[in-house]
Design a protein around this motif. Sequence first.
Motif, mmCIF file in Angstrom:
data_model
loop_
_atom_site.group_PDB
_atom_site.id
_atom_site.type_symbol
_atom_site.label_atom_id
_atom_site.label_comp_id
_atom_site.label_asym_id
_atom_site.label_seq_id
_atom_site.Cartn_x
_atom_site.Cartn_y
_atom_site.Cartn_z
ATOM 1 N N ILE A 109 -14.061 3.930 -4.562
ATOM 2 C CA ILE A 109 -13.361 5.217 -4.554
ATOM 3 C C ILE A 109 -13.857 6.000 -3.346
ATOM 4 O O ILE A 109 -14.885 6.687 -3.390
ATOM 5 N N ARG A 110 -13.156 5.881 -2.230
ATOM 6 C CA ARG A 110 -13.541 6.545 -0.987
ATOM 7 C C ARG A 110 -12.896 7.926 -0.926
ATOM 8 O O ARG A 110 -11.680 8.061 -1.021
ATOM 9 N N LEU A 155 -6.526 1.796 -7.108
ATOM 10 C CA LEU A 155 -6.798 1.584 -8.529
ATOM 11 C C LEU A 155 -5.589 1.948 -9.368
ATOM 12 O O LEU A 155 -5.244 1.242 -10.328
ATOM 13 N N ARG A 156 -4.940 3.009 -9.033
ATOM 14 C CA ARG A 156 -3.759 3.441 -9.773
ATOM 15 C C ARG A 156 -2.668 2.370 -9.726
ATOM 16 O O ARG A 156 -2.061 2.027 -10.757
ATOM 17 N N ARG A 157 -2.434 1.808 -8.538
ATOM 18 C CA ARG A 157 -1.407 0.770 -8.410
ATOM 19 C C ARG A 157 -1.792 -0.483 -9.194
ATOM 20 O O ARG A 157 -0.934 -1.145 -9.801
ATOM 21 N N ALA A 158 -3.078 -0.822 -9.189
ATOM 22 C CA ALA A 158 -3.520 -2.008 -9.924
ATOM 23 C C ALA A 158 -3.330 -1.828 -11.425
ATOM 24 O O ALA A 158 -2.908 -2.757 -12.126
ATOM 25 N N LEU A 159 -3.625 -0.646 -11.947
ATOM 26 C CA LEU A 159 -3.463 -0.404 -13.377
ATOM 27 C C LEU A 159 -1.992 -0.427 -13.777
ATOM 28 O O LEU A 159 -1.628 -0.964 -14.841
ATOM 29 N N VAL A 160 -1.142 0.131 -12.942
ATOM 30 C CA VAL A 160 0.300 0.100 -13.234
ATOM 31 C C VAL A 160 0.815 -1.337 -13.195
ATOM 32 O O VAL A 160 1.623 -1.748 -14.037
ATOM 33 N N GLY A 161 0.328 -2.125 -12.223
ATOM 34 C CA GLY A 161 0.744 -3.522 -12.164
ATOM 35 C C GLY A 161 0.295 -4.305 -13.387
ATOM 36 O O GLY A 161 1.052 -5.133 -13.916
ATOM 37 N N TRP A 162 -0.944 -4.052 -13.824
ATOM 38 C CA TRP A 162 -1.396 -4.730 -15.048
ATOM 39 C C TRP A 162 -0.528 -4.340 -16.242
ATOM 40 O O TRP A 162 -0.165 -5.193 -17.056
ATOM 41 N N ALA A 163 -0.209 -3.060 -16.354
ATOM 42 C CA ALA A 163 0.595 -2.598 -17.488
ATOM 43 C C ALA A 163 1.975 -3.250 -17.495
ATOM 44 O O ALA A 163 2.501 -3.603 -18.559
ATOM 45 N N ALA A 164 2.559 -3.424 -16.311
ATOM 46 C CA ALA A 164 3.878 -4.058 -16.249
ATOM 47 C C ALA A 164 3.805 -5.508 -16.716
ATOM 48 O O ALA A 164 4.644 -5.968 -17.509
ATOM 49 N N ASP A 165 2.801 -6.237 -16.251
ATOM 50 C CA ASP A 165 2.666 -7.644 -16.646
ATOM 51 C C ASP A 165 2.306 -7.777 -18.134
ATOM 52 O O ASP A 165 2.865 -8.611 -18.851
ATOM 53 N N GLU A 166 1.364 -6.961 -18.590
ATOM 54 C CA GLU A 166 0.933 -7.058 -19.982
ATOM 55 C C GLU A 166 2.031 -6.604 -20.939
ATOM 56 O O GLU A 166 2.211 -7.177 -22.017
ATOM 57 N N GLY A 167 2.777 -5.569 -20.532
ATOM 58 C CA GLY A 167 3.882 -5.132 -21.375
ATOM 59 C C GLY A 167 4.940 -6.203 -21.531
ATOM 60 O O GLY A 167 5.489 -6.398 -22.627
#
Length: 522
Positions: free
Chosen positions: A261-262, A269-281
């Motif tokens: 976190i610079r 991080l935000r994009r990674a969490l949204v991507g995980w949510a799309a795949d997991e959903g």
Amino acid sequence: MKPGPLPEVDMSGDTFGSTDLPQCRPLPARLGAARPDPAEPLGVIAAGPAAAGRTALLADLLRVDPALLGVPAGSWLVLRHAKSPSRSAYVPGYRQPHSYGADRLAAGPALARPPRRVELTVPEPLLRHFTLVDTPDTAALGVAGGQVLLEAAGRAGAVLFVIAADQAFAAAELHLLADLARSPVRVFFAVTPGVTGWAPASDGLPTTEDTGASARPAEAGFAGPAPAADPVDPVAVTVEAHRATLLAAVPGLAGARWFPIRDGDSADLRRALVGWAADEGLRRASAEPPVLPGSHGRVSVLSQPGSWSERLERQARSCSQRIRQHLALEVANIHLRVVQEIVFGVGCAGLPQLLDRETEALSLLATAQCDHAVRGMLADAAGAVFGTPLPEGVRRRLCAAVRWALVDHRGGADLDRVLLVTSTGGVAGLTGAGAIDAVVAYPGAPRDEVLPPVAVALSGGCWQHWRSPGNDDPNIARAWSQRALREVELELTQEVSRRFDVVRLALDAVLSDAVDHGILLA
């Protein structure tokens, strides 16, 4: 040292000596992170040590004031999406949540004890993808709090572990992460700047000059000055050092993603969490068909179902005894941990918070064991009547029918009951679905199990009593905790026996009607 798996307890033996009795299936000996039910909502559980900047990071992800995310010590913060902001505290011992304004300057209500959870709703689009949950600092969780976090992570699906650049992984955190590595939970790591920022390149960090890269041209016979050494990125080196330390103890997390976190920038991080949510959903949505086999239509009874009712009675008695024995062992272990903490740890003032965490983990374990045993009873008895394998749709129809039948049997109407430990060391009861909802740290999908959850918590009077200046005698605190745990064990064993009695009667009634009519009536 790499933390190893905890031993599992085999509790499948049958003490009643019936050769045709389906044994009580092995019960879960401890809480863990299992694969979530497809109906569970997506969630990200934030965890990590104190002073790691976790609150500031979550505030940046949600684009809110960090003051909004403050909760009492020991409480969970559950963040959901809504058009209008609101904030509610769920306190054990009450049937309704306490509402206090979502304004950052609004004072919270005067509560007798900290809430199990605080729910904050904000109109942030990120929360449309998943629920975000902030947990207490890992050092404050203890053994019981770690088990509660594991159970919640298994239902949510992802964990965001936040650690600062100048912090190291504690042994308890490595054990927690090792358990997560053995589960299907996705783990993300965020590294924030420490108190003095990121480690500078001069603090023992390797450079290209240290490796001799600048001398190679001269050694090879090339003329001209050596090229300038490439600067070392302290952020990348710090993140890699954290990752190497973790993988040395928990190699199962080699595939976890790391995000520095610079300057407060959490976009990656935000994009990674949204991507995980799309795949997991998508995975959860496709995990089961829209219409389960056996959900509709006629289900015929076997021509000769056999003596299933007698086997059901013996199996219910066997499972009830197994669970009571295991809960008694758990209460004994809790007593040992509580005495150790009173003498060498949190002392008398921290006793209520410690015991409340322990009773929360005990509640979740008792609920998991009862659910597991009842599913086995239903599958065995229904299989004897309708044949095996039992389609999932038929199983769910039977569960719904048994839940309706529970209210027709004496004692089944008040199974929604919370056991509250009082300041005198006794146990009081509070019934109602709202009372049970108030003791849940991380709520998920509506339960489709036959029985409601087991719920144990401490009343506000315990906090008021042990935080008074005059009540600081460790010997009195040890005696009180022993008396309170003895009462909890007695009430729990009676509650387990009553639950299996009414479940057996309800299931027997449903299957008897099916045998009399030749088809499943549910």
